[in-house]
Scaffold this motif. Structure first.
Motif, PDB file in Angstrom:
ATOM      1  N   CYS A  71     -10.092  96.894  59.890  1.00 56.94           N
ATOM      2  CA  CYS A  71     -11.466  96.722  59.393  1.00 56.94           C
ATOM      3  C   CYS A  71     -12.382  97.836  59.883  1.00 56.94           C
ATOM      4  O   CYS A  71     -13.303  98.238  59.165  1.00 56.94           O
ATOM      5  CB  CYS A  71     -12.013  95.367  59.829  1.00 56.94           C
ATOM      6  N   THR A  72     -12.158  98.343  61.103  1.00 54.85           N
ATOM      7  CA  THR A  72     -13.018  99.415  61.627  1.00 54.85           C
ATOM      8  C   THR A  72     -12.726 100.752  60.956  1.00 54.85           C
ATOM      9  O   THR A  72     -13.558 101.663  61.017  1.00 54.85           O
ATOM     10  CB  THR A  72     -12.843  99.587  63.150  1.00 54.85           C
ATOM     11  N   LEU A  76     -14.126 100.055  56.547  1.00 57.90           N
ATOM     12  CA  LEU A  76     -15.359 100.835  56.709  1.00 57.90           C
ATOM     13  C   LEU A  76     -15.399 101.987  55.711  1.00 57.90           C
ATOM     14  O   LEU A  76     -16.419 102.218  55.042  1.00 57.90           O
ATOM     15  CB  LEU A  76     -15.458 101.377  58.132  1.00 57.90           C
ATOM     16  N   ARG A  77     -14.303 102.716  55.595  1.00 61.24           N
ATOM     17  CA  ARG A  77     -14.293 103.892  54.725  1.00 61.24           C
ATOM     18  C   ARG A  77     -14.484 103.509  53.257  1.00 61.24           C
ATOM     19  O   ARG A  77     -15.216 104.183  52.524  1.00 61.24           O
ATOM     20  CB  ARG A  77     -12.985 104.652  54.928  1.00 61.24           C
ATOM     21  N   ALA A 203     -20.889 103.911  60.761  1.00 64.74           N
ATOM     22  CA  ALA A 203     -21.288 102.505  60.851  1.00 64.74           C
ATOM     23  C   ALA A 203     -22.605 102.347  61.601  1.00 64.74           C
ATOM     24  O   ALA A 203     -23.420 101.486  61.258  1.00 64.74           O
ATOM     25  CB  ALA A 203     -20.195 101.690  61.541  1.00 64.74           C
ATOM     26  N   THR A 206     -25.353 103.234  59.233  1.00 70.00           N
ATOM     27  CA  THR A 206     -25.512 102.149  58.272  1.00 70.00           C
ATOM     28  C   THR A 206     -26.307 100.998  58.877  1.00 70.00           C
ATOM     29  O   THR A 206     -27.247 100.472  58.267  1.00 70.00           O
ATOM     30  CB  THR A 206     -24.140 101.633  57.811  1.00 70.00           C
ATOM     31  N   LEU A 311     -19.110  96.336  54.693  1.00 65.81           N
ATOM     32  CA  LEU A 311     -19.744  97.010  55.828  1.00 65.81           C
ATOM     33  C   LEU A 311     -20.003  96.030  56.971  1.00 65.81           C
ATOM     34  O   LEU A 311     -19.905  96.401  58.146  1.00 65.81           O
ATOM     35  CB  LEU A 311     -21.053  97.672  55.381  1.00 65.81           C
ATOM     36  N   ALA A 314     -16.810  95.724  58.769  1.00 61.37           N
ATOM     37  CA  ALA A 314     -16.573  96.899  59.614  1.00 61.37           C
ATOM     38  C   ALA A 314     -17.423  96.838  60.875  1.00 61.37           C
ATOM     39  O   ALA A 314     -16.947  97.149  61.975  1.00 61.37           O
ATOM     40  CB  ALA A 314     -16.883  98.172  58.827  1.00 61.37           C
ATOM     41  N   MET A 315     -18.685  96.429  60.732  1.00 65.20           N
ATOM     42  CA  MET A 315     -19.569  96.349  61.891  1.00 65.20           C
ATOM     43  C   MET A 315     -19.112  95.260  62.849  1.00 65.20           C
ATOM     44  O   MET A 315     -19.149  95.427  64.069  1.00 65.20           O
ATOM     45  CB  MET A 315     -21.001  96.070  61.422  1.00 65.20           C
TER      46      MET A 315
END
Length: 358
Positions: A71-72, A76-77, A203, A206, A311, A314-315
């Motif tokens: 996920c990171t 994210l990408r 990130a 964002t 996102l 990812a965060m």
């Protein structure tokens, strides 16, 4: 075959954990007092992730970690790529010239400050280069990109990643507070360029941009992302310069010099080019009269909702990788070096942006 299936299942367990945290972040973000603080799901997600990292993390299977890391990185990408549907090339051109020049100055200045400070602190060159590269371009992604070029020991890569994650996370919370309180006396455009050119991770930009401009109402969030993505794309030429300047094998620990072993693999940030491609597609869609405006609005709403959720995932995962133990792992000197670079990024970036952006 059974072991591979078990590993995949465990990875999906990690992803599912982040998905559940992300749904929780969306729910909490709707609470009135949370909305009054302008805390987006992205910010709530990273807080939930950090709470998990420093409480329950040690009680869950280690086999779930690859799902969190997925996920990171990958999530994210793709979230950044889909973010391109919020931007057009016209917006990119409006901010491009000044943002490119400021990004170049920030990257060059950060590398210079990092290398010089590393020498003054009597640190080894590999660690100084890795920490400086991460702070200069795009955080952990830049560190991982520089690893095959510098060819340093693995623990130095881990240290560099720890420093950029720590300082980037601090900035993600600090910038919105300083902007809202007027300490950063900047216009929205100036703050966007400053945020995109000085924060470490994509990130982080964002999260900070969304906190200062929820829903991209005044264009601060998108401008910050454009500035950051321009900076990310500069990773490729920076790595080429490093590969050219570093003596092949002369600085490696335990690596023998030999013909054919001096070649260095350059890691290209492909998602930055995917981001540009999506901006191009979105720009074309906006100019096609055959597409009903209502249909385009529905499409954008759907893709933006998906993007925000990705996102947030990812965060949340980034928070789940941010334990207090990383402060101990970073050690004193690398942490001090990252702190010196951070002061340059904040002060230098502030005055450069104020001078160059109207």
């Amino acid at each position: 075959m059974m072991k591979i299936s078990e590993n995949r299942a465990a990875t999906w367990h990690g992803v599912l954990l982040i998905v559940l945290f992300s749904f929780s972040a969306f729910y909490i973000a709707q609470w009135q007092w949370v909305r009054d603080l302008s805390l987006s799901p992205l910010i709530v997600g990273i807080v939930l992730g950090m709470l998990y990292a420093n409480s329950l993390r040690n009680h869950l299977p280690d086999t779930w970690v690859p799902g969190i890391k997925f996920c990171t990185k990958q999530v994210l990408r793709w979230g950044i790529i889909f973010y391109g549907f919020r931007i057009t090339f016209q917006e990119l051109c409006d901010i491009g010239a000044s943002a490119i020049l400021i990004d170049v100055i920030i990257i060059a200045g950060t590398m210079a400050v990092g290398i010089l400070a590393g020498k003054l602190l009597r640190m080894d060159r590999d660690t100084s280069l890795m920490v400086s590269t991460g702070s200069a371009v795009c955080g952990a992604a830049a560190v991982l990109g520089a690893e095959p070029v510098v060819k340093c020991a693995p623990y130095k890569t881990a240290i560099a990643v720890s420093t950029v994650v720590i300082f980037g996370t601090i900035s993600m919370f600090l910038y919105p507070v300083l902007y809202r309180t007027g300490v950063f006396d900047m216009t929205p455009t100036q703050m966007a360029v400053f945020t995109g050119s000085t924060l470490h991770e994509v990130a982080h930009v964002t999260g900070a941009g969304n906190a200062m401009d929820p829903g991209n109402v005044i264009g601060l969030e998108s401008a910050a992302m454009i500035t950051k993505m321009i900076r990310v794309m500069m990773l490729a030429p920076l790595l080429l310069i490093m590969a050219f300047c570093l003596p092949s094998g002369a600085h490696q620990e335990g690596v023998a010099k030999s013909a054919g072993k001096g070649k260095k693999k350059i890691t290209i940030p492909w998602f930055a080019f995917g981001f540009l491609l999506v901006i191009g597609i979105n720009s074309l869609l906006q100019e096609m009269p055959s597409i009903p405006a209502e249909g385009l609005d529905v499409f954008h709403d759907a893709i933006n909702t998906l993007d925000v959720f990705m996102l947030t995932m990812a965060m949340t995962a980034l928070g789940a990788e941010t334990s207090f133990d990383k402060f101990k792992q970073a050690g004193a000197k690398p942490f001090l070096l990252a702190g010196i670079i951070y002061v340059w990024l904040v002060l230098g970036g502030y005055f450069i942006t104020k001078a160059m952006v109207a």
